[in-house]
Design a protein around this motif. Structure first.
Motif, mmCIF file in Angstrom:
data_model
loop_
_atom_site.group_PDB
_atom_site.id
_atom_site.type_symbol
_atom_site.label_atom_id
_atom_site.label_comp_id
_atom_site.label_asym_id
_atom_site.label_seq_id
_atom_site.Cartn_x
_atom_site.Cartn_y
_atom_site.Cartn_z
ATOM 1 N N PHE A 270 127.319 128.348 85.780
ATOM 2 C CA PHE A 270 127.985 127.416 86.689
ATOM 3 C C PHE A 270 127.881 125.992 86.149
ATOM 4 O O PHE A 270 128.857 125.232 86.159
ATOM 5 N N LEU B 244 131.139 123.328 84.373
ATOM 6 C CA LEU B 244 131.509 122.009 84.881
ATOM 7 C C LEU B 244 131.901 121.046 83.762
ATOM 8 O O LEU B 244 132.681 120.115 83.990
ATOM 9 N N SER C 289 133.116 127.310 88.348
ATOM 10 C CA SER C 289 132.909 125.878 88.131
ATOM 11 C C SER C 289 133.951 125.270 87.208
ATOM 12 O O SER C 289 134.174 124.055 87.234
ATOM 13 N N LEU D 191 136.365 123.509 89.173
ATOM 14 C CA LEU D 191 135.848 122.267 89.745
ATOM 15 C C LEU D 191 135.730 121.159 88.707
ATOM 16 O O LEU D 191 135.850 119.979 89.034
ATOM 17 N N CYS E 47 125.815 119.147 86.011
ATOM 18 C CA CYS E 47 125.409 120.229 85.107
ATOM 19 C C CYS E 47 123.922 120.119 84.785
ATOM 20 O O CYS E 47 123.201 121.128 84.755
#
Length: 407
Positions: A239, A243, A366, A369, A385
């Motif tokens: 995840f 990012l 992610s 996002l 992150c």
């Protein structure tokens, strides 16, 4: 005496990287042949789609289809490998990836390219689990971390070779006077042929019979409790990576107005150093243990990472990114080898598939996002992150340090 002693220690260290004959060598050869096309595709696929006239959003959609397909097929692929045999599933994966490149070489139709993207995701979704389980089974526990690190070393070198081979597009255009689209298609065909070579070592590979029953299911995993911990740590790391890492080229372009050549140099330099670092990580395992190696290297990687948003030039940024990448990635094969050592042989493919799916799932979520966060603040993904990396590293120590064998 000291010089002789140092030479002996160095010789003993590299002796541990001596690849035993048989199945281990065959699997490493497979890694090389299957990784070269991957490195090439990473560079030419978006450029080829752009040359065909696809918009950035359409290119992102096709890449997203591949990622989603990979995630969806990971657990089914690992269970199928435990049911039908790891070697068979691995061979299907290779054939499927070659077919994906073949479709890209002959068609520009969006529906066929979407189907090919699904094939690509399927291939990589089912590849990791049986390969990891086969390599773990072929190598004794004492040398397992060395062989996993050496496999990652070969993967990095082959990927770099694939990246560099993408420059043949310009050669085809300038020397053979081919059009850009035709040049890309030639490389897709070449990639499919090289991928096909990866199946040759598998034809000679023997797979030991295992005691796993035909009704193996996820819910019956004896290691389910520890698998959930591995999966959660992997999810957090994936995840966090999603990012920022997929948006690194965009970040460099927006912050430094970096050209494609400069961006490629940054990535290639980092990959080259990582390849060397893979060979050094097992020595840390022998000194402080597998879990502590993962915690120390990943923890230290956060320091240069949070320094990257500082007002520095692109050269300093490249250095910080390279150090961060080396420290973060060198722990990956160690963590995988450690995970394989704490689960039963008949469950390794399933466990590998589940934990890898956790990483890919977090990364896929992610990634959507990351682009939104960059529009808000260019450096915001880096900070978020870093927070996730701190949490993942802390949980790794909390979950597993008591299980780490004393070295």
């Amino acid at each position: 005496m000291t010089a002789i002693s140092n030479k002996k220690r160095l010789a003993d260290y590299f002796h541990k990287y001596r690849v035993p004959p048989g199945g281990t060598r065959l699997l490493l050869v497979n890694t090389v042949f299957s990784s070269v096309p991957l490195g090439m595709i990473m560079v030419i696929q978006p450029l080829y789609l752009k040359a065909l006239g696809y918009t950035s959003s359409s290119i992102g959609l096709l890449l997203g289809i591949a990622s989603l397909s990979s995630m969806l097929f990971m657990v089914p692929g690992s269970l199928l490998s435990d049911y039908f045999g790891r070697k068979r599933v691995l061979m299907v994966s290779i054939v499927t990836y070659a077919l994906y490149m073949a479709v890209f070489s002959v068609s520009s139709d969006v529906y066929l390219l979407a189907l090919a993207s699904i094939l690509s995701g399927f291939s990589w979704g089912v590849y990791s689990a049986p390969f990891t389980a086969l390599l773990a089974a072929k190598v004794g526990e004492e040398r397992r971390s060395y062989m996993f690190s050496f496999n990652s070393f070969l993967f990095s070198l082959a990927t770099i070779l694939g990246n560099l081979s993408s420059g043949l597009v310009n050669v085809f255009e300038d020397v053979l006077l081919l059009s850009p689209i035709t040049s890309y298609k030639v490389l897709f065909v070449a990639g499919a042929l090289v991928e096909g070579l990866a199946i040759i070592p598998l034809l000679r590979l023997t797979e030991e019979k295992r005691s796993a029953s035909k009704d193996t299911k996820i819910v019956k995993l004896k290691a389910w409790k520890v698998v959930k911990k591995f999966s959660f740590v992997n999810f957090l790391v994936g995840f966090g990576a999603g990012l920022f890492i997929p948006f690194l080229p965009l970040y460099l372009n927006m912050r430094y107005a970096a050209s494609e050549a400069l961006i490629g140099t940054v990535l290639a330099a980092s990959d080259a150093v990582v390849a060397i670092a893979f060979l050094a990580s097992p020595s840390l395992v022998e000194r402080i243990g597998a879990v502590r190696t993962v915690v120390v290297t990943q923890g230290l990687s956060i320091i240069p990472f949070v320094m990257m948003p500082l007002p520095i030039d692109v050269n300093a940024f490249t250095l910080l990114y390279a150090v961060r990448t080396v420290l973060m990635n060198m722990a990956s094969p160690i963590f995988t080898a450690y995970m394989m050592s704490v689960v039963d042989d008949q469950e390794r493919a399933s466990v590998s598939g589940i934990t890898t799916m956790a990483w890919v799932g977090g990364n896929a979520i992610s990634s959507f996002l990351g682009g939104y966060l960059i529009d808000i603040n260019l450096d915001l993904p880096i900070y978020l992150c870093s927070v996730l990396y701190v949490l993942a590293t802390s949980l790794c120590y909390f979950f597993f340090h008591k299980l780490d064998p004393k070295r």
